[in-house]
Design an enzyme around this catalytic site. Structure first.
Site, PDB file in Angstrom:
ATOM      1  N   CYS A 138      42.036  38.351  67.765  1.00  0.00           N
ATOM      2  CA  CYS A 138      42.956  37.211  67.724  1.00  0.00           C
ATOM      3  C   CYS A 138      42.309  36.121  66.878  1.00  0.00           C
ATOM      4  O   CYS A 138      41.201  35.689  67.175  1.00  0.00           O
ATOM      5  CB  CYS A 138      43.217  36.707  69.151  1.00  0.00           C
ATOM      6  SG  CYS A 138      44.213  35.212  69.193  1.00  0.00           S
ATOM      7  N   ASN A 155      40.607  46.013  69.453  1.00  0.00           N
ATOM      8  CA  ASN A 155      41.122  46.631  70.676  1.00  0.00           C
ATOM      9  C   ASN A 155      40.387  47.938  70.922  1.00  0.00           C
ATOM     10  O   ASN A 155      39.814  48.526  70.008  1.00  0.00           O
ATOM     11  CB  ASN A 155      42.616  46.961  70.503  1.00  0.00           C
ATOM     12  CG  ASN A 155      43.466  45.732  70.359  1.00  0.00           C
ATOM     13  OD1 ASN A 155      43.557  45.155  69.289  1.00  0.00           O
ATOM     14  ND2 ASN A 155      44.086  45.327  71.438  1.00  0.00           N
TER      15      ASN A 155
HETATM   16  P1  HMG Z   1      54.141  24.722  66.377  1.00  0.00           P
HETATM   17  O1  HMG Z   1      53.643  24.270  65.049  1.00  0.00           O
HETATM   18  O2  HMG Z   1      53.756  23.932  67.582  1.00  0.00           O
HETATM   19  O3  HMG Z   1      55.723  24.932  66.334  1.00  0.00           O
HETATM   20  O4  HMG Z   1      53.699  26.212  66.575  1.00  0.00           O
HETATM   21  P2  HMG Z   1      56.912  23.937  66.342  1.00  0.00           P
HETATM   22  O5  HMG Z   1      57.902  24.472  67.308  1.00  0.00           O
HETATM   23  O6  HMG Z   1      56.451  22.513  66.500  1.00  0.00           O
HETATM   24  O7  HMG Z   1      57.492  24.106  64.853  1.00  0.00           O
HETATM   25  C1  HMG Z   1      56.716  23.799  63.707  1.00  0.00           C
HETATM   26  C2  HMG Z   1      57.204  24.622  62.526  1.00  0.00           C
HETATM   27  O8  HMG Z   1      57.039  26.004  62.819  1.00  0.00           O
HETATM   28  C3  HMG Z   1      58.686  24.436  62.233  1.00  0.00           C
HETATM   29  O9  HMG Z   1      58.872  24.581  60.810  1.00  0.00           O
HETATM   30  C4  HMG Z   1      59.325  25.610  62.907  1.00  0.00           C
HETATM   31  O10 HMG Z   1      60.567  25.980  62.354  1.00  0.00           O
HETATM   32  C5  HMG Z   1      58.284  26.684  62.654  1.00  0.00           C
HETATM   33  P3  HMG Z   1      58.959  23.316  59.825  1.00  0.00           P
HETATM   34  O11 HMG Z   1      60.094  22.519  60.350  1.00  0.00           O
HETATM   35  O12 HMG Z   1      57.638  22.622  59.932  1.00  0.00           O
HETATM   36  O13 HMG Z   1      59.171  24.001  58.486  1.00  0.00           O
HETATM   37  N1  HMG Z   1      58.364  27.769  63.631  1.00  0.00           N
HETATM   38  C6  HMG Z   1      58.548  29.060  63.313  1.00  0.00           C
HETATM   39  N2  HMG Z   1      58.701  29.680  62.120  1.00  0.00           N
HETATM   40  C7  HMG Z   1      58.891  31.011  62.139  1.00  0.00           C
HETATM   41  N3  HMG Z   1      58.932  31.735  63.283  1.00  0.00           N
HETATM   42  C8  HMG Z   1      58.763  31.150  64.483  1.00  0.00           C
HETATM   43  C9  HMG Z   1      58.585  29.761  64.516  1.00  0.00           C
HETATM   44  N4  HMG Z   1      58.412  28.878  65.525  1.00  0.00           N
HETATM   45  C10 HMG Z   1      58.283  27.665  64.976  1.00  0.00           C
HETATM   46  N5  HMG Z   1      58.792  31.882  65.599  1.00  0.00           N
HETATM   47  C11 HMG Z   1      53.958  28.419  67.468  1.00  0.00           C
HETATM   48  C12 HMG Z   1      54.012  26.925  67.754  1.00  0.00           C
HETATM   49  C13 HMG Z   1      53.953  29.135  68.796  1.00  0.00           C
HETATM   50  C14 HMG Z   1      55.178  28.807  66.653  1.00  0.00           C
HETATM   51  C15 HMG Z   1      52.659  28.714  66.650  1.00  0.00           C
HETATM   52  O14 HMG Z   1      51.574  28.176  67.368  1.00  0.00           O
HETATM   53  C16 HMG Z   1      52.432  30.163  66.408  1.00  0.00           C
HETATM   54  O15 HMG Z   1      53.151  30.785  65.648  1.00  0.00           O
HETATM   55  N6  HMG Z   1      51.396  30.763  67.049  1.00  0.00           N
HETATM   56  C17 HMG Z   1      51.158  32.186  66.942  1.00  0.00           C
HETATM   57  C18 HMG Z   1      49.734  32.515  67.230  1.00  0.00           C
HETATM   58  C19 HMG Z   1      49.538  34.015  67.269  1.00  0.00           C
HETATM   59  O16 HMG Z   1      50.364  34.780  66.821  1.00  0.00           O
HETATM   60  N7  HMG Z   1      48.373  34.453  67.812  1.00  0.00           N
HETATM   61  C20 HMG Z   1      48.041  35.831  67.907  1.00  0.00           C
HETATM   62  C21 HMG Z   1      48.882  36.595  68.882  1.00  0.00           C
HETATM   63  S1  HMG Z   1      48.369  36.424  70.569  1.00  0.00           S
HETATM   64  C22 HMG Z   1      47.138  37.629  70.755  1.00  0.00           C
HETATM   65  O17 HMG Z   1      46.683  38.183  69.796  1.00  0.00           O
HETATM   66  C23 HMG Z   1      46.718  38.024  72.132  1.00  0.00           C
HETATM   67  C24 HMG Z   1      47.295  39.389  72.567  1.00  0.00           C
HETATM   68  O18 HMG Z   1      46.888  40.419  71.687  1.00  0.00           O
HETATM   69  C25 HMG Z   1      46.852  39.742  73.986  1.00  0.00           C
HETATM   70  C26 HMG Z   1      45.340  39.653  74.191  1.00  0.00           C
HETATM   71  O19 HMG Z   1      44.566  40.141  73.378  1.00  0.00           O
HETATM   72  O20 HMG Z   1      44.989  39.113  75.251  1.00  0.00           O
HETATM   73  C27 HMG Z   1      48.832  39.347  72.575  1.00  0.00           C
HETATM   74 MG    MG Z   2      44.916  41.428  71.728  1.00  0.00          MG
END
Ligand code: HMG
Ligand code: MG
Length: 327
Positions: A264, A273
């Protein structure tokens, strides 16, 4: 522990010479592997893998017999540039009957993007630790609940299967140990939202079997074992041991990544993983059915290894691409 009387056949009970029960084997006869390589694996690669390669790889995963594939993430592409092509990948992969092709969605915007390209299985995600939650999705845990509640509601209304992840369930890169009570609290919130399956994540790969027993024991007091998945990263080499611990509770769903890719970007120190081919080797050796052949999995792992141009850590990949191919 799960209710043994419902799970155990007489043939699985071992008795001593006096006919007393000496041990019970409740390991499931069959498990599901959720292949998270295209999402958890590729999200963490420094090099953005071209869309053509992703599509060709995912098509190979379908051919290899994997029945559940986490394809990509509909998150903000500025946060995860490696998966910015989520829409195109989902549109272009060949979807075989009977295979679940899922995607991560952090909010309704992500869900709408996913549904627009035909996704019918999504995963919401949050962390059990406050700091990782904020670094990963820019919100406190309390602020995240209503966002995910709405996302799960809309996803169910759209007919999607919904998985909920609890990350950092065994340790947080910023806060260290995470109390089991916090994991339970987040898990219960997600279950109350109506998720179909809970995946409990050792995001930074620090768990040991003792931790797995502790966490799984607590969770199974409130949910059926068939809805619980475990998601182990292998930073300290404990992932296979942790799966063995979970098998003792009858857990039937394991996340894994071909080649042992994964990590991540918002969890410093997190490595890959547990490797799919290593989980398959374990299951085959233990007589547990997966529906996937190690040979096909190794071949699919080799494809992405060749593309990335560096050796991937999976033991079975190393052994089978080298000299040691006796099994
Ligand atoms: P934010 O910046 O707080 O979002 O991000 P916001 O709601 O304030 O919006 C800001 C901008 O983002 C806006 O655009 C939205 O439209 C856009 P602007 O007006 O500035 O042009 N936006 C999006 N665009 C496309 N698709 C979307 C989306 N949502 C908002 N869905 C947010 C909050 C959650 C979106 C951000 O923090 C994010 O994308 N985080 C993802 C992090 C991530 O993917 N991490 C890895 C996965 S988790 C993991 O790996 C763990 C796991 O494997 C399990 C484990 O290992 O334990 C699952
Ligand atoms: Mg993971």
């Amino acid at each position: 522990m799960p209710d043994l009387s419902k799970m155990v056949r007489e043939s699985e009970i071992r008795r001593n010479e006096q006919g007393e029960v000496s041990s019970v084997n409740v390991w499931p006869r069959k498990v599901q592997i959720v292949e998270v390589g295209p999402r958890d694996g590729l999200q963490n690669e420094a090099e953005v893998v071209p869309t053509d390669v992703k599509v060709a790889w995912i098509d190979r995963l379908s051919e290899a017999g994997l029945q559940r594939i986490e394809v990509t993430s509909f998150v903000n592409p500025r946060w995860i540039p490696a998966l910015a092509d989520a829409d195109e990948v989902m549109r272009r992969i060949r979807r075989a009957d009977g295979i679940q092709y899922s995607a991560l969605v952090p909010n309704v915007k992500g869900l709408e993007r996913a549904v627009a390209v035909g996704v019918n299985a999504v995963a919401v995600f949050m962390s059990a630790s406050e700091t990782h939650n904020r670094k990963n999705i820019n919100k406190s845990i309390a602020e995240t609940y209503p966002v995910l509640e709405e996302t799960v509601r809309e996803a169910k209304a759209a007919g999607c299967f919904v998985r909920g992840y609890v990350s950092t369930a065994f340790g947080c890169p910023f806060e260290g140990a995470v109390p089991v009570a916090r994991v339970r609290e987040v898990a219960l919130h997600l279950l109350e939202m109506g998720i179909d399956e809970l995946s409990v994540g050792d995001t930074i790969g620090v768990a040991t079997p003792a931790d797995v027993h502790r966490v799984v024991d607590v969770l199974l007091k409130d949910m059926p074992v068939r809805r619980l998945a475990l998601h182990f990263h292998d930073t300290y080499g404990m992932a296979i041991a942790n799966i063995c611990a979970a098998l003792e509770h009858g857990v039937q769903i394991y996340d894994a990544s071909l080649g042992g890719l994964g990590g991540c970007p918002y969890a410093p120190g997190a490595t890959g993983n547990v490797a799919t081919e290593d989980v398959l080797y374990l299951m085959r050796g233990c007589g547990i059915e997966t529906g996937v052949s190690i040979e096909a999995a190794v071949e699919a792992a080799g494809f992405i290894e060749d593309h990335l141009g560096r050796p991937l850590p999976a033991h079975n990949l190393r052994a089978r691409r080298g000299a040691c191919t006796t099994t």
